[in-house]
Design an enzyme around this catalytic site. Structure first.
Site, PDB file in Angstrom:
ATOM      1  N   GLU A 196       0.834  -1.204   0.000  1.00 14.81           N
ATOM      2  CA  GLU A 196       0.000   0.000   0.000  1.00 14.81           C
ATOM      3  C   GLU A 196       0.869   1.256   0.000  1.00 14.81           C
ATOM      4  O   GLU A 196       0.529   2.267  -0.633  1.00 14.81           O
ATOM      5  CB  GLU A 196      -0.942  -0.001   1.211  1.00 14.81           C
ATOM      6  CG  GLU A 196      -1.959  -1.128   1.222  1.00 14.81           C
ATOM      7  CD  GLU A 196      -2.958  -1.047   0.079  1.00 14.81           C
ATOM      8  OE1 GLU A 196      -3.111   0.033  -0.520  1.00 14.81           O
ATOM      9  OE2 GLU A 196      -3.588  -2.073  -0.225  1.00 14.81           O
ATOM     10  N   TRP A 238      -9.641   6.999  -8.686  1.00 17.27           N
ATOM     11  CA  TRP A 238     -10.809   7.277  -9.522  1.00 17.27           C
ATOM     12  C   TRP A 238     -10.578   6.835 -10.962  1.00 17.27           C
ATOM     13  O   TRP A 238     -11.475   6.290 -11.614  1.00 17.27           O
ATOM     14  CB  TRP A 238     -11.189   8.751  -9.445  1.00 17.27           C
ATOM     15  CG  TRP A 238     -12.087   8.992  -8.272  1.00 17.27           C
ATOM     16  CD1 TRP A 238     -11.738   9.431  -7.031  1.00 17.27           C
ATOM     17  CD2 TRP A 238     -13.493   8.727  -8.225  1.00 17.27           C
ATOM     18  NE1 TRP A 238     -12.839   9.460  -6.212  1.00 17.27           N
ATOM     19  CE2 TRP A 238     -13.937   9.045  -6.921  1.00 17.27           C
ATOM     20  CE3 TRP A 238     -14.424   8.270  -9.148  1.00 17.27           C
ATOM     21  CZ2 TRP A 238     -15.267   8.909  -6.525  1.00 17.27           C
ATOM     22  CZ3 TRP A 238     -15.751   8.136  -8.761  1.00 17.27           C
ATOM     23  CH2 TRP A 238     -16.161   8.455  -7.468  1.00 17.27           C
TER      24      TRP A 238
END
Length: 471
Positions: free
Chosen positions: A272, A380
């Site tokens: 991450e 996104w």
């Protein structure tokens, strides 16, 4: 003579190379933090993020004052006035050198280049560092040159270079005589972030607890929003209250072969950090990503629908899909949303409603306490199938199946959607028939909206439209 440390997205003392080098090379050190209310408004800074920034800047100011370093505050409207303002400040305080850690989005890069040029023209040295990342943009590249467009090969090279370089050791800042600190007040429409604010030491303690007690289960539990299984440190990464080097050093204690040899949970959490850096590297390499453009240029021609009513229902969590509504209501209430749910609500906006991903990107930035321009844009565009290494356009999340997978008992849904608090597990993911049978849909206190789209039809429409665009 004096050195000036310019704090930006690095509101910390530990593992801050700009601060460490300034203190190592100069007898007298002062610090400054700037605020740009108009610029932040243009960049869609969330009021809760601005409040956290102010709180953390004040924690930093107190910690610096205890070491004899005074933190000043300069308020400007936009980045354009920064070079002149810093030069005037340097003149006033007899500053001979500026120290700062780099930012990587386009507007910030241009700002820093202008500052560097202005100050060096007036014989003030500028020293720039990269201690907000483990590996700086431009360092992780394919053998063919250029930059990585896929995460997996980037991550492999990132790990190899990290293993080769190793981690910097924490330096020690020698304390000077304590000085006064005047609290900073930022002129911005702020929303109370006190439930998040904490000192740098308290945040490091939270990090230590997570790496010692929870990270081993991270790979298994990270996708279950009803569990408190993530670190919830993302706001502090965004403001630089903790450095990725600090995190990596804690993980290094779990494996002598670091960054290899970690257990699955720790390895997944390290990945991450790599995703965060992947998007920063990408934004630095591809300026169009800072301009509201898609990475895949042909997708800028996609015929997104324009429907303010549908967008409003999504924003308010009234879509009729429980997991989507729970996520959007959590965002509204907390200024934060579980990462897996972020993916689900984003996929729903762009692929079920066929609304422009940039609407969602902006709404997130305007509300998230951890709103990161690079990571938010990357996420996104991944969901919209317009970005690098994005989900294939034909991969359309089924919100009901996703709900069953990540919140099987409906605990997360019931927490955020009060109208569904009494719905049994069997019906929680598709509650409408149950509610109708009980007459609940007629009760204004418990009324829950019907699904605003037919998912199967919406999926077919999106895929057909995107497929035609590719041709």
């Amino acid at each position: 003579m004096t050195a000036l440390v310019w704090f930006r997205q690095d509101l910390r003392i530990t593992d801050n190379q700009a601060l460490l080098q300034a203190c190592s090379n100069h007898q007298h050190v002062i610090a400054v933090v700037c605020s740009w209310p108009e610029q932040w408004q243009q960049h869609d800074w969330a009021p809760i993020k601005a409040d956290l920034y102010e709180r953390q800047a004040n924690h930093l100011g107190q910690a610096l004052a205890a070491k004899g370093i005074q933190l000043h505050h300069i308020e400007l409207d936009t980045y354009a006035g920064t070079p002149k303002a810093l030069h005037q400040f340097c003149q006033k305080h007899n500053v001979e050198a500026l120290y700062a850690n780099r930012d990587y989005p386009l507007d910030e890069v241009r700002r820093d280049r202008a500052v560097n040029a202005w100050l060096e023209e007036h014989e003030i040295e500028c020293h720039w560092f990269d201690s907000n990342v483990l590996l700086e943009p431009g360092s992780v590249t394919p053998k063919t040159a250029g930059y990585y467009k896929k995460f997996t090969p980037f991550f492999k090279s990132w790990l190899a270079l990290l293993a080769h370089r190793g981690l910097t050791q924490p330096g020690r800042i020698v304390s000077r005589s304590e000085c006064e600190f005047t609290p900073i007040q930022i002129r911005y429409d702020k929303r109370d972030a006190s439930s998040w604010a904490a000192s740098e030491d308290a945040i490091k303690q939270r990090l230590r607890r997570f790496t010692d007690e929870q990270v081993q289960d991270y790979a298994r539990a990270r996708d279950l929003p009803a569990l408190d299984a993530t670190s919830r440190l993302s706001p502090f990464f965004e403001l630089g209250v903790i450095s990725p080097v600090t995190v990596a050093r804690m993980l290094q204690q779990q494996s002598p072969d670091f960054p290899h040899g970690l257990n699955q949970g720790a390895h997944t959490w390290l990945s991450e950090l790599a995703w965060r850096e992947f998007y920063l590297h990408l934004m630095y390499a591809v300026p169009r990503l800072s301009m509201g453009k898609a990475f895949l240029e042909y997708t800028d021609a996609y015929p997104w629908r324009a429907n303010d009513s549908d967008f409003k229902r999504w924003c308010e969590g009234n879509t009729g899909f429980p997991i989507v509504d729970a996520g959007m209501r959590q965002l509204k209430a907390e200024g934060w949303m579980h990462n897996r749910v972020r993916m689900i609500v984003a996929n729903f906006l762009v692929k079920d409603l066929r609304l422009d991903w940039r609407l969602g990107e902006r709404h997130f930035m305007q509300n998230l306490i951890d709103g990161s321009f690079a990571a938010n844009n990357g996420g996104w565009q991944w969901s919209a199938s317009t970005g690098t290494d994005a989900a294939p356009y034909f991969r359309v999340f089924n919100p009901t199946r996703q709900s069953e997978k990540v919140d099987p008992e409906g605990r997360y849904i019931r927490k955020w959607v009060s109208a569904l608090k009494d719905v049994p597990n069997k019906y929680i993911h598709e509650p409408h028939h149950y509610l109708r049978a009980r007459g609940s849909e007629q009760n204004s206190d418990t009324k829950y909206p019907q699904p605003m789209v037919d998912h199967s039809q919406a999926r077919d429409d999106f895929i057909a439209t995107f497929k035609g665009l590719k041709k």
